[in-house]
Design an enzyme around this catalytic site. Structure first.
Site, PDB file in Angstrom:
ATOM      1  CB  ALA A   1      -0.871  -0.006   1.253  1.00  0.00           C
TER       2      ALA A   1
ATOM      3  CD  GLU B   1       1.217  -5.810   5.528  1.00  0.00           C
ATOM      4  OE1 GLU B   1       2.047  -6.697   5.818  1.00  0.00           O
ATOM      5  OE2 GLU B   1       0.524  -5.847   4.491  1.00  0.00           O
TER       6      GLU B   1
END
Ligand code: COA
Length: 257
Positions: free
Chosen positions: A65, A133
């Site tokens: 992302a 993440e």
């Protein structure tokens, strides 16, 4: 300049190139919009039989992302981004056509989540795949925790998520995630895509659905789904054509019907 560059590598073989190399093809909101539309176009176009995903620049498939969009605790926008990613990734997984994901360089976070929605992964030996993440204080949100653990089991998945370890392409191949590991990704893509063109399209769509839906069903139920599908395919024009062609020692001409 398009953020998703669409091209046909050969008749029937549609490539979608993530094209934001200066940011390692990170999944910005505009890029996700183009990806979503390109998936719809490829799904709807009867001329497209196989879809290939690649990253531009040679350094990354997709590095996840776009972290720049996350800054500043913009909660509503963050949630909207995650919900949209989940929807688009689910759409990718459910495409009724084979999707080949060719990875050189980084496939991290959302980039690896995209790969986990594809059907056939081809990697270079030194590609790096991971779900980092946790290093940002976050966790995956596009299905990565669930798809990875189902693909490789708890222990290999924990290494990637809890230690933030990046897995090489060679290890992805050893674990069975990648179908092939090679330095010549272009040749490997065309070889696999051409092989996909030889399989009847209705059979491909049904086998994809059986693998996906069967995984969440009791095994006897899933085996009944499987036979229902086979009985249906047997009586299609392509089912009869495939059998006739074999017995007549010629290539079948499948029409998707
Ligand atoms: N989001 C936004 N920008 C990103 C990005 C991401 N996920 N990944 C890389 N970039 C940008 C970098 O900020 C840099 O931009 P700049 O040149 O304007 O500073 C550019 O892409 C090149 O990346 P850089 O970090 O300089 O390359 P590197 O070779 O030193 O490191 C990575 C490569 C992949 C290890 C590193 O970029 C990285 O850790 N990226 C984030 C991976 C991640 O956490 N993904 C999950 C997100 S939820």
């Amino acid at each position: 300049m398009a953020l998703i560059e669409i091209s046909d590598l050969a008749p029937g073989i549609r490539q979608l190139l993530f094209n934001r190399p200066d940011k390692l093809n990170a999944l910005s909101t505009p890029l996700m919009g183009e990806f979503d539309a390109a998936l719809d176009a490829a799904a709807e176009d009867p001329e497209v039989r196989v879809i290939v995903l690649r990253g531009a620049g040679g350094k990354a498939f997709v590095a996840g992302a776009d972290i720049a969009e996350y800054q500043g605790d913009k909660r509503a926008a963050f949630i909207a981004y995650q919900m949209n990613s989940r929807r688009v990734f689910d759409k990718l997984e459910r495409l009724p056509k084979p999707v080949i994901c060719a990875i050189d360089g980084f496939a991290l976070g959302g980039g690896f989540e995209i790969a986990l929605c594809c059907d056939i992964l081809l990697v270079t030996p030194d590609a790096q795949l991971g779900l980092p993440e946790g290093r940002l204080g976050l966790s995956p949100g596009g299905g990565g925790t669930q798809r990875l653990v189902r693909a490789v089991g708890k222990y290999a998945a924990s290494d990637l998520m809890l230690a933030g370890w990046r897995m090489s392409g060679a290890r992805a191949h050893a674990l069975g995630i990648a179908a092939d590991v090679t330095d010549d990704l272009d040749a490997a893509v065309l070889k696999r895509a051409r092989a996909c063109l030889k399989i009847a399209p209705l059979a491909q769509a049904e086998m994809k659905r059986l693998m996906r839906e069967g995984a969440d069903a009791p095994v006897e139920t899933a085996k009944s789904f499987e036979q229902e599908v086979l009985f249906r395919l047997y009586s299609t024009a392509d089912g009869q054509e495939g059998i006739d062609a074999f017995l007549e020692k010629r290539d079948p001409a499948f029409r998707g019907a």
